[in-house]
Design an enzyme around this catalytic site. Structure first.
Site, PDB file in Angstrom:
ATOM      1  N   GLU A 143      -0.533 -72.472  10.461  1.00 56.65           N
ATOM      2  CA  GLU A 143      -0.884 -71.019  10.883  1.00 56.65           C
ATOM      3  C   GLU A 143       0.295 -70.297  11.361  1.00 56.65           C
ATOM      4  O   GLU A 143       1.261 -70.832  12.044  1.00 56.65           O
ATOM      5  CB  GLU A 143      -1.546 -71.527  12.292  1.00 56.65           C
ATOM      6  N   ASP A 180       9.896 -82.941  23.281  1.00 53.62           N
ATOM      7  CA  ASP A 180      10.766 -81.891  23.090  1.00 53.62           C
ATOM      8  C   ASP A 180      10.314 -80.592  23.475  1.00 53.62           C
ATOM      9  O   ASP A 180      10.393 -79.530  22.760  1.00 53.62           O
ATOM     10  CB  ASP A 180      11.367 -81.782  21.541  1.00 53.62           C
TER      11      ASP A 180
HETATM   12  P1  ADP Z   1      12.451 -77.947  12.466  1.00 56.98           P
HETATM   13  O1  ADP Z   1      11.516 -78.547  13.197  1.00 56.98           O
HETATM   14  O2  ADP Z   1      12.150 -78.595  10.975  1.00 56.98           O
HETATM   15  O3  ADP Z   1      13.813 -77.700  12.758  1.00 56.98           O
HETATM   16  P2  ADP Z   1      10.984 -75.483  12.791  1.00 56.98           P
HETATM   17  O4  ADP Z   1       9.829 -76.085  12.995  1.00 56.98           O
HETATM   18  O5  ADP Z   1      11.955 -75.333  14.337  1.00 56.98           O
HETATM   19  O6  ADP Z   1      11.698 -76.607  12.109  1.00 56.98           O
HETATM   20  O7  ADP Z   1      10.950 -74.115  12.032  1.00 56.98           O
HETATM   21  C1  ADP Z   1      12.162 -73.246  11.921  1.00 56.98           C
HETATM   22  C2  ADP Z   1      11.988 -71.954  12.198  1.00 56.98           C
HETATM   23  O8  ADP Z   1      10.906 -71.398  11.673  1.00 56.98           O
HETATM   24  C3  ADP Z   1      11.414 -71.820  13.784  1.00 56.98           C
HETATM   25  O9  ADP Z   1      12.538 -71.732  14.626  1.00 56.98           O
HETATM   26  C4  ADP Z   1      10.634 -70.390  13.487  1.00 56.98           C
HETATM   27  O10 ADP Z   1      11.485 -69.214  13.398  1.00 56.98           O
HETATM   28  C5  ADP Z   1       9.976 -70.483  12.098  1.00 56.98           C
HETATM   29  N1  ADP Z   1       8.682 -71.020  12.346  1.00 56.98           N
HETATM   30  C6  ADP Z   1       8.212 -72.425  12.045  1.00 56.98           C
HETATM   31  N2  ADP Z   1       6.852 -72.421  12.186  1.00 56.98           N
HETATM   32  C7  ADP Z   1       6.493 -71.290  12.152  1.00 56.98           C
HETATM   33  C8  ADP Z   1       5.258 -70.642  12.386  1.00 56.98           C
HETATM   34  N3  ADP Z   1       3.896 -71.541  12.423  1.00 56.98           N
HETATM   35  N4  ADP Z   1       5.063 -69.352  12.338  1.00 56.98           N
HETATM   36  C9  ADP Z   1       6.166 -68.418  12.432  1.00 56.98           C
HETATM   37  N5  ADP Z   1       7.303 -68.965  12.520  1.00 56.98           N
HETATM   38  C10 ADP Z   1       7.572 -70.272  12.296  1.00 56.98           C
END
Ligand code: ADP
Length: 306
Positions: A119, A165
Protein backbone atom coordinates in the site's frame (compact mmCIF):
# COMPACT_ATOMS: atom_id res chain seq x y z
CA UNK A 1 -14.26 -14.20 -5.85
CA UNK A 2 -13.26 -11.08 -3.91
CA UNK A 3 -14.37 -12.23 -0.48
CA UNK A 4 -11.34 -12.80 1.73
CA UNK A 5 -10.16 -16.34 1.20
CA UNK A 6 -8.70 -18.14 4.20
CA UNK A 7 -5.40 -18.65 2.49
CA UNK A 8 -4.38 -15.92 0.10
CA UNK A 9 -1.78 -16.37 -2.53
CA UNK A 10 0.44 -13.32 -2.40
CA UNK A 11 2.26 -13.97 -5.67
CA UNK A 12 1.47 -11.18 -8.14
CA UNK A 13 1.57 -11.16 -11.93
CA UNK A 14 4.47 -8.81 -12.66
CA UNK A 15 2.97 -7.64 -15.94
CA UNK A 16 0.22 -5.92 -13.88
CA UNK A 17 2.75 -3.82 -11.94
CA UNK A 18 4.28 -0.65 -13.37
CA UNK A 19 7.00 1.08 -11.33
CA UNK A 20 7.54 4.77 -12.09
CA UNK A 21 9.48 7.26 -9.94
CA UNK A 22 11.97 6.25 -7.26
CA UNK A 23 10.70 7.46 -3.87
CA UNK A 24 13.18 6.01 -1.43
CA UNK A 25 16.22 3.91 -0.75
CA UNK A 26 15.85 0.85 1.43
CA UNK A 27 18.38 -1.42 3.04
CA UNK A 28 18.07 -3.94 0.18
CA UNK A 29 17.34 -1.72 -2.79
CA UNK A 30 15.36 1.18 -4.18
CA UNK A 31 11.70 1.85 -3.51
CA UNK A 32 9.40 3.03 -6.32
CA UNK A 33 5.94 4.47 -6.58
CA UNK A 34 3.90 2.68 -9.21
CA UNK A 35 0.59 1.19 -10.17
CA UNK A 36 -0.97 -2.22 -9.83
CA UNK A 37 -3.77 -3.18 -12.21
CA UNK A 38 -6.17 -5.40 -10.34
CA UNK A 39 -6.87 -8.68 -12.10
CA UNK A 40 -10.32 -8.71 -13.76
CA UNK A 41 -13.24 -10.69 -12.36
CA UNK A 42 -13.57 -14.01 -14.17
CA UNK A 43 -16.34 -14.12 -16.84
CA UNK A 44 -19.67 -15.54 -15.63
CA UNK A 45 -18.59 -15.16 -12.04
CA UNK A 46 -20.13 -12.63 -9.72
CA UNK A 47 -19.47 -11.52 -6.20
CA UNK A 48 -22.14 -13.80 -4.77
CA UNK A 49 -20.54 -16.68 -6.56
CA UNK A 50 -23.82 -18.11 -7.95
CA UNK A 51 -22.86 -17.78 -11.59
CA UNK A 52 -25.47 -15.11 -12.40
CA UNK A 53 -24.56 -11.47 -12.81
CA UNK A 54 -27.17 -9.30 -11.14
CA UNK A 55 -27.17 -5.57 -11.86
CA UNK A 56 -25.94 -4.69 -8.40
CA UNK A 57 -23.09 -7.19 -8.64
CA UNK A 58 -22.17 -5.69 -11.98
CA UNK A 59 -22.16 -2.24 -10.43
CA UNK A 60 -19.99 -3.41 -7.55
CA UNK A 61 -17.55 -4.97 -9.93
CA UNK A 62 -17.53 -1.87 -12.11
CA UNK A 63 -17.00 0.54 -9.22
CA UNK A 64 -13.96 -1.35 -8.08
CA UNK A 65 -10.88 0.65 -9.14
CA UNK A 66 -8.98 -1.02 -11.94
CA UNK A 67 -5.66 0.49 -11.02
CA UNK A 68 -4.29 1.34 -7.60
CA UNK A 69 -1.19 3.24 -6.57
CA UNK A 70 1.41 1.15 -4.78
CA UNK A 71 4.91 1.27 -3.32
CA UNK A 72 7.33 -1.27 -4.78
CA UNK A 73 10.34 -2.33 -2.74
CA UNK A 74 13.05 -3.88 -4.85
CA UNK A 75 15.98 -6.08 -3.89
CA UNK A 76 19.31 -5.48 -5.65
CA UNK A 77 20.40 -8.46 -7.73
CA UNK A 78 22.44 -10.84 -5.59
CA UNK A 79 23.27 -14.50 -5.47
CA UNK A 80 22.95 -14.84 -1.73
CA UNK A 81 19.77 -16.76 -0.90
CA UNK A 82 20.02 -15.61 2.72
CA UNK A 83 19.84 -11.95 1.68
CA UNK A 84 16.79 -12.67 -0.43
CA UNK A 85 15.16 -14.50 2.47
CA UNK A 86 15.85 -11.55 4.78
CA UNK A 87 14.33 -9.17 2.24
CA UNK A 88 11.20 -11.30 1.88
CA UNK A 89 10.95 -11.84 5.64
CA UNK A 90 9.38 -8.38 5.94
CA UNK A 91 6.64 -9.36 3.47
CA UNK A 92 5.96 -12.62 5.34
CA UNK A 93 5.54 -10.63 8.54
CA UNK A 94 3.36 -7.92 6.97
CA UNK A 95 0.96 -10.44 5.44
CA UNK A 96 -0.13 -11.48 8.93
CA UNK A 97 -1.46 -8.05 9.83
CA UNK A 98 -4.72 -6.37 9.04
CA UNK A 99 -4.94 -2.96 10.68
CA UNK A 100 -5.90 0.54 9.43
CA UNK A 101 -2.65 2.01 10.81
CA UNK A 102 -0.24 -0.63 9.54
CA UNK A 103 0.96 -0.50 5.92
CA UNK A 104 -0.63 -3.39 4.05
CA UNK A 105 1.14 -5.92 1.92
CA UNK A 106 -0.44 -6.24 -1.53
CA UNK A 107 1.77 -9.04 -2.73
CA UNK A 108 5.18 -10.15 -3.91
CA UNK A 109 6.99 -11.16 -7.08
CA UNK A 110 9.19 -13.87 -5.69
CA UNK A 111 11.40 -14.53 -8.70
CA UNK A 112 14.26 -12.17 -9.55
CA UNK A 113 14.04 -9.24 -9.62
CA UNK A 114 12.18 -9.72 -6.35
CA UNK A 115 9.56 -7.11 -5.54
CA UNK A 116 7.48 -6.43 -2.47
CA UNK A 117 4.34 -4.49 -3.38
CA UNK A 118 2.71 -2.50 -0.62
CA UNK A 119 0.00 0.00 0.00
CA UNK A 120 1.37 3.45 -0.87
CA UNK A 121 1.57 6.10 1.83
CA UNK A 122 1.08 9.09 -0.48
CA UNK A 123 2.64 11.72 1.78
CA UNK A 124 5.81 9.76 2.52
CA UNK A 125 7.96 9.73 5.65
CA UNK A 126 6.53 11.21 8.84
CA UNK A 127 9.71 13.04 9.90
CA UNK A 128 9.99 14.92 6.62
CA UNK A 129 6.25 15.64 6.68
CA UNK A 130 6.48 17.06 10.23
CA UNK A 131 9.36 19.30 9.24
CA UNK A 132 7.72 20.60 6.06
CA UNK A 133 4.35 21.22 7.68
CA UNK A 134 5.48 22.34 11.15
CA UNK A 135 3.61 25.68 10.87
CA UNK A 136 0.31 24.17 9.94
CA UNK A 137 0.19 21.07 12.14
CA UNK A 138 -2.11 21.52 15.10
CA UNK A 139 -1.48 20.08 18.45
CA UNK A 140 -4.60 17.91 18.10
CA UNK A 141 -3.25 16.44 14.87
CA UNK A 142 0.03 15.42 16.52
CA UNK A 143 -1.90 13.78 19.37
CA UNK A 144 -4.05 11.99 16.82
CA UNK A 145 -0.94 10.55 15.11
CA UNK A 146 0.28 9.24 18.49
CA UNK A 147 -3.13 7.72 19.19
CA UNK A 148 -3.34 6.06 15.76
CA UNK A 149 0.10 4.49 16.24
CA UNK A 150 -0.89 3.26 19.70
CA UNK A 151 -3.87 1.42 18.17
CA UNK A 152 -1.49 -0.30 15.72
CA UNK A 153 0.92 -1.18 18.53
CA UNK A 154 -1.87 -2.44 20.78
CA UNK A 155 -2.91 -4.68 17.88
CA UNK A 156 0.66 -6.00 17.53
CA UNK A 157 0.83 -6.54 21.30
CA UNK A 158 -2.38 -8.61 21.16
CA UNK A 159 -0.66 -10.74 18.51
CA UNK A 160 2.39 -11.17 20.75
CA UNK A 161 4.50 -9.39 18.21
CA UNK A 162 7.59 -7.31 18.97
CA UNK A 163 8.49 -4.62 16.41
CA UNK A 164 11.94 -3.64 17.81
CA UNK A 165 12.34 -0.51 15.69
CA UNK A 166 9.56 1.88 16.66
CA UNK A 167 10.71 5.35 15.65
CA UNK A 168 9.30 8.27 13.69
CA UNK A 169 11.53 7.24 10.73
CA UNK A 170 9.41 4.09 10.42
CA UNK A 171 6.09 5.87 10.28
CA UNK A 172 4.57 6.89 6.96
CA UNK A 173 1.85 9.43 6.19
CA UNK A 174 -1.17 8.34 4.12
CA UNK A 175 -3.16 11.56 4.43
CA UNK A 176 -2.90 14.69 6.62
CA UNK A 177 -5.05 12.88 9.21
CA UNK A 178 -3.71 9.34 8.90
CA UNK A 179 -0.33 7.83 9.73
CA UNK A 180 0.72 4.18 9.42
CA UNK A 181 3.40 2.01 10.92
CA UNK A 182 5.83 0.57 8.37
CA UNK A 183 9.12 -1.24 8.26
CA UNK A 184 8.90 -4.68 9.76
CA UNK A 185 12.47 -5.49 8.80
CA UNK A 186 13.68 -5.80 12.37
CA UNK A 187 10.54 -7.39 13.75
CA UNK A 188 10.37 -10.84 15.19
CA UNK A 189 7.68 -13.09 16.54
CA UNK A 190 8.14 -13.90 20.18
CA UNK A 191 6.30 -16.40 22.27
CA UNK A 192 4.76 -15.22 25.53
CA UNK A 193 7.29 -14.23 28.19
CA UNK A 194 10.19 -14.97 25.93
CA UNK A 195 12.41 -12.51 24.21
CA UNK A 196 14.71 -12.27 21.31
CA UNK A 197 18.46 -11.70 21.48
CA UNK A 198 19.53 -9.77 18.44
CA UNK A 199 22.67 -10.58 16.55
CA UNK A 200 25.36 -8.03 17.41
CA UNK A 201 26.17 -7.26 13.76
CA UNK A 202 23.11 -5.11 12.97
CA UNK A 203 23.35 -1.38 13.62
CA UNK A 204 21.02 -0.79 16.54
CA UNK A 205 18.91 2.31 17.12
CA UNK A 206 20.54 2.95 20.53
CA UNK A 207 18.92 6.36 21.15
CA UNK A 208 15.45 4.80 20.88
CA UNK A 209 16.27 1.68 22.88
CA UNK A 210 15.36 0.72 26.45
CA UNK A 211 18.16 0.14 29.00
CA UNK A 212 17.61 -3.64 28.91
CA UNK A 213 17.81 -3.62 25.10
CA UNK A 214 21.07 -1.64 25.21
CA UNK A 215 22.61 -3.68 28.03
CA UNK A 216 21.36 -7.18 27.30
CA UNK A 217 19.87 -7.00 23.79
CA UNK A 218 16.58 -7.88 25.40
CA UNK A 219 13.60 -6.99 23.18
CA UNK A 220 10.05 -7.43 24.45
CA UNK A 221 6.71 -5.67 24.19
CA UNK A 222 7.88 -3.60 27.20
CA UNK A 223 10.96 -2.46 25.24
CA UNK A 224 8.65 -1.57 22.32
CA UNK A 225 6.72 0.57 24.84
CA UNK A 226 9.93 2.44 25.72
CA UNK A 227 10.62 3.05 22.03
CA UNK A 228 7.08 4.29 21.48
CA UNK A 229 7.68 6.87 24.24
CA UNK A 230 10.66 8.14 22.21
CA UNK A 231 8.55 8.10 19.03
CA UNK A 232 5.85 10.24 20.73
CA UNK A 233 8.64 12.64 21.76
CA UNK A 234 9.87 12.90 18.15
CA UNK A 235 6.34 13.60 16.91
CA UNK A 236 5.76 16.36 19.48
CA UNK A 237 9.20 17.78 18.62
CA UNK A 238 8.09 17.90 14.95
CA UNK A 239 10.71 15.46 13.73
CA UNK A 240 13.69 16.33 15.94
CA UNK A 241 15.72 13.19 16.70
CA UNK A 242 16.35 12.20 20.33
CA UNK A 243 19.67 12.83 22.12
CA UNK A 244 21.14 15.08 19.41
CA UNK A 245 24.85 15.59 19.94
CA UNK A 246 25.08 12.71 22.43
CA UNK A 247 27.35 9.81 21.58
CA UNK A 248 25.61 6.42 21.37
CA UNK A 249 27.96 5.09 24.02
CA UNK A 250 26.92 7.87 26.46
CA UNK A 251 23.18 7.26 26.17
CA UNK A 252 23.09 4.36 28.64
CA UNK A 253 25.06 6.39 31.23
CA UNK A 254 22.47 9.16 31.03
CA UNK A 255 19.56 6.72 31.32
CA UNK A 256 21.17 4.97 34.29
CA UNK A 257 21.63 8.38 35.92
CA UNK A 258 17.88 8.83 35.66
CA UNK A 259 18.05 11.35 32.82
CA UNK A 260 15.22 11.31 30.27
CA UNK A 261 14.27 13.25 27.14
CA UNK A 262 12.95 16.72 28.11
CA UNK A 263 9.38 18.00 28.02
CA UNK A 264 8.61 19.07 24.44
CA UNK A 265 7.12 22.58 24.00
CA UNK A 266 3.30 22.62 24.29
CA UNK A 267 3.20 19.01 25.46
CA UNK A 268 0.19 18.39 27.73
CA UNK A 269 1.50 17.42 31.20
CA UNK A 270 -0.60 14.28 31.12
CA UNK A 271 1.10 13.17 27.93
CA UNK A 272 4.59 13.81 29.29
CA UNK A 273 3.62 11.81 32.35
CA UNK A 274 2.59 8.92 30.05
CA UNK A 275 5.89 9.17 28.13
CA UNK A 276 7.79 9.16 31.44
CA UNK A 277 5.95 5.96 32.44
CA UNK A 278 7.02 4.39 29.14
CA UNK A 279 10.59 5.25 30.22
CA UNK A 280 10.42 3.46 33.59
CA UNK A 281 13.78 1.74 34.08
CA UNK A 282 12.01 -1.44 35.17
CA UNK A 283 10.22 -3.01 32.16
CA UNK A 284 7.43 -4.32 34.41
CA UNK A 285 6.63 -0.80 35.62
CA UNK A 286 5.83 0.42 32.11
CA UNK A 287 2.20 0.50 30.94
CA UNK A 288 1.18 -1.91 28.18
CA UNK A 289 -0.04 -0.67 24.78
CA UNK A 290 -3.68 -1.31 25.65
CA UNK A 291 -3.35 1.13 28.58
CA UNK A 292 -1.33 3.59 26.50
CA UNK A 293 -4.02 3.54 23.82
CA UNK A 294 -6.77 4.21 26.38
CA UNK A 295 -4.80 7.02 28.02
CA UNK A 296 -4.00 8.64 24.66
CA UNK A 297 -7.67 8.48 23.77
CA UNK A 298 -8.55 10.34 26.98
CA UNK A 299 -5.82 12.94 26.35
CA UNK A 300 -7.14 13.42 22.81
CA UNK A 301 -10.68 14.01 24.09
CA UNK A 302 -9.46 16.40 26.82
CA UNK A 303 -7.46 18.32 24.23
CA UNK A 304 -10.42 18.65 21.86
CA UNK A 305 -12.59 20.07 24.70
CA UNK A 306 -10.01 22.63 25.86
P1 ADP B 1 14.30 -0.50 4.44
O1 ADP B 1 13.50 -0.89 5.65
O2 ADP B 1 14.64 -1.65 3.56
O3 ADP B 1 15.48 0.35 4.75
P2 ADP B 1 12.16 1.32 3.99
O4 ADP B 1 10.95 0.50 4.24
O5 ADP B 1 12.60 2.23 5.09
O6 ADP B 1 13.35 0.41 3.54
O7 ADP B 1 11.91 2.17 2.67
C1 ADP B 1 12.80 3.17 2.26
C2 ADP B 1 12.02 4.44 1.95
O8 ADP B 1 11.09 4.23 0.90
C3 ADP B 1 11.18 4.94 3.11
O9 ADP B 1 11.92 5.70 4.01
C4 ADP B 1 10.10 5.76 2.39
O10 ADP B 1 10.60 7.01 2.03
C5 ADP B 1 9.88 4.94 1.13
N1 ADP B 1 8.75 3.99 1.32
C6 ADP B 1 8.83 2.71 1.73
N2 ADP B 1 7.62 2.13 1.78
C7 ADP B 1 6.73 3.07 1.41
C8 ADP B 1 5.29 3.09 1.26
N3 ADP B 1 4.55 2.02 1.52
N4 ADP B 1 4.71 4.24 0.87
C9 ADP B 1 5.47 5.34 0.61
N5 ADP B 1 6.81 5.38 0.72
C10 ADP B 1 7.44 4.26 1.12
Amino acid sequence: DYSTPTVRNYELDRSLITPSAKIGVGQFGDVYVGTYTLPKLGKGKNLAGNGKNSNSDQRNADSRPDVIQVAIKTCKANDDPEKTENFLAEAYIMQKFDHPHIIRLIGICSVMPIWIVMELAKLGELRAYLKTNSERLSHGTLLKYCYQLSTALSYLESKKFVHRDIAARNVLVSSPTCVKLADFGLSRWVSDQSYYHSTPTVALPIKWMSPESINFRRFTTASDVWMFGVCIWEILMLGVKPFQGVKNSDVILKLENGERLPLPPNCPPRLYSLMSQCWAYEPLKRPNFKRIKETLHEILIEDSIN
